[in-house]
Enzyme design. Structure first.
Site, mmCIF file in Angstrom:
data_model
loop_
_atom_site.group_PDB
_atom_site.id
_atom_site.type_symbol
_atom_site.label_atom_id
_atom_site.label_comp_id
_atom_site.label_asym_id
_atom_site.label_seq_id
_atom_site.Cartn_x
_atom_site.Cartn_y
_atom_site.Cartn_z
ATOM 1 C CE1 TYR A 88 -3.195 -2.957 0.336
ATOM 2 C CE2 TYR A 88 -2.218 -3.364 2.499
ATOM 3 C CZ TYR A 88 -3.041 -3.773 1.452
ATOM 4 O OH TYR A 88 -3.676 -4.974 1.526
ATOM 5 C CB THR A 106 -7.384 1.114 20.105
ATOM 6 O OG1 THR A 106 -6.476 2.208 19.950
ATOM 7 C CG2 THR A 106 -6.606 -0.197 20.121
#
Ligand SMILES: *[C@@H]1O[C@H](CO)[C@@H](O)[C@H](O)[C@H]1NC(C)=O
Ligand SMILES: *[C@@H]1O[C@H](CO)[C@@H](O)[C@H](O)[C@H]1NC(C)=O
Length: 314
Positions: free
Chosen positions: A155, A227
């Site tokens: 990526y 998170t």
């Protein structure tokens, strides 16, 4: 998203870090926009509520599975420059996008690709009793530093990688209160008075990710998520098996940071941690061979305390 901001008297056009994309900013760590509701705030964040591979998690020593195929991690030695930002959700270091040769890469360990270090996040509490995202045997730590890298084999950047398979690696460094601090941790939080309010930024030079790591090659790894929203389940987590140390004065300095802008500082930027999530059927793999090391001093998060691997799992 671009903002212009005054850094050390010089006007820069900067890419805002973290947000790991252009997420909207109105999620929080408590109340009706807190972690229990992230998945309801935005359809793109639904994994926060319905995902089965979410982070952080508790590292339960009785569930650790020794995996002899886990190699030592390799972390590059380069020093990187970047920008520290108070995002209103936390303190984030974003590496300058520099030439490939100047970047720091994380590879080996459980990883099948090379990951380029891009961001460092700091989570901390309003008291020493909590603050970390990951926990060990149910115990929380006063703070946690997370180093995030993106899969640069596949990526182009972190915002692309975060939504893709094998996109992100996260290294979790748990932090204990101690007398002395790792020099790189000191550097990372050396400019807190420049970023007291949301949106403020400071330049940070010559950060060594390798020297920021605790002195251990033991880790636990599992497949998890970001998170924070959108909680994408694209993160291979590595929880290092020794803590870093922070002084009480440094924790105090962190607690002076504010969630809002200077004109409206809102509340202190503390307790910016997500509660631990269910493991469901995931594995907690480790490269600590408890059987072979029985007679040796076993590495542990606490002095004179040992992890116990479940023999049935080995
Ligand atoms: C990269 O880091 C240097 C510090 O050495 C800083 O002067 C420069 O402005 C940074 N560049 C960007 C695009 O942030
Ligand atoms: C990241 O890479 C993607 C794909 O190449 C590109 O479309 C996007 O603009 C890039 N984003 C940033 C923030 O550079």
């Amino acid at each position: 998203m671009f903002v212009s901001s005054l850094v050390h008297g010089v006007l820069f056009m900067l890419q805002v870090p973290v947000s790991l994309g252009s997420w909207e900013e109105w999620w929080t760590y408590d109340g009706i926009s807190g972690p229990n509701y992230w998945g309801l705030l935005n359809p793109e964040w639904s994994l926060c509520n319905i995902g089965n591979r979410q982070s952080p998690v508790d590292i339960d020593p009785s569930k650790l599975l020794f995996d002899p195929h886990l190699r030592p991690l390799q972390v590059g030695k380069k020093r990187i420059n970047g920008i520290i930002t108070n995002t209103g959700h936390g303190i984030v270091f974003k590496a300058n996008s520099t030439a490939k040769a100047e970047a720091v890469y994380i590879k080996s360990g459980p990883l099948s690709y090379e990951y380029r270090v891009d961001e460092v996040h700091v989570h901390f509490g309003s008291s020493e009793n909590f603050g970390s995202e990951h926990t060990v045997a149910g115990q929380t730590f006063p703070a946690e530093v997370q180093i995030l890298g993106f899969n640069s084999d596949l990526y182009k950047n972190i915002s692309e990688a975060v939504t893709k398979s094998q996109g992100i690696v996260g290294m979790a460094l748990l932090i204990q209160v101690g007398e002395e601090t790792n020099f790189q941790l000191r550097l990372l939080i050396s400019q807190l008075n420049e970023v007291l309010y949301k949106g403020q930024q400071a330049i940070l030079k010559s950060l060594s990710v390798q020297e920021l790591l605790p002195d251990t090659h033991f880790y636990t790894t599992y497949e998890g998520s970001l998170t924070m929203p959108g909680c994408h389940e694209t993160v291979t987590w590595l929880v290092m098996n020794k803590p870093l140390y922070i002084t009480r004065q440094q924790l105090y300095a962190l607690r002076q940071l504010m969630q809002g802008e200077q004109e409206n500082p809102k509340a202190p930027l503390v307790n910016n941690f997500r509660p631990t999530q269910a493991m469901h059927r995931r594995l907690l793999r480790t490269n600590i061979d408890f059987n072979r090391r029985k007679s040796l001093q076993c590495p542990t998060m606490y002095k004179n305390m040992f992890y116990q691997a479940n023999p049935g799992l080995q």
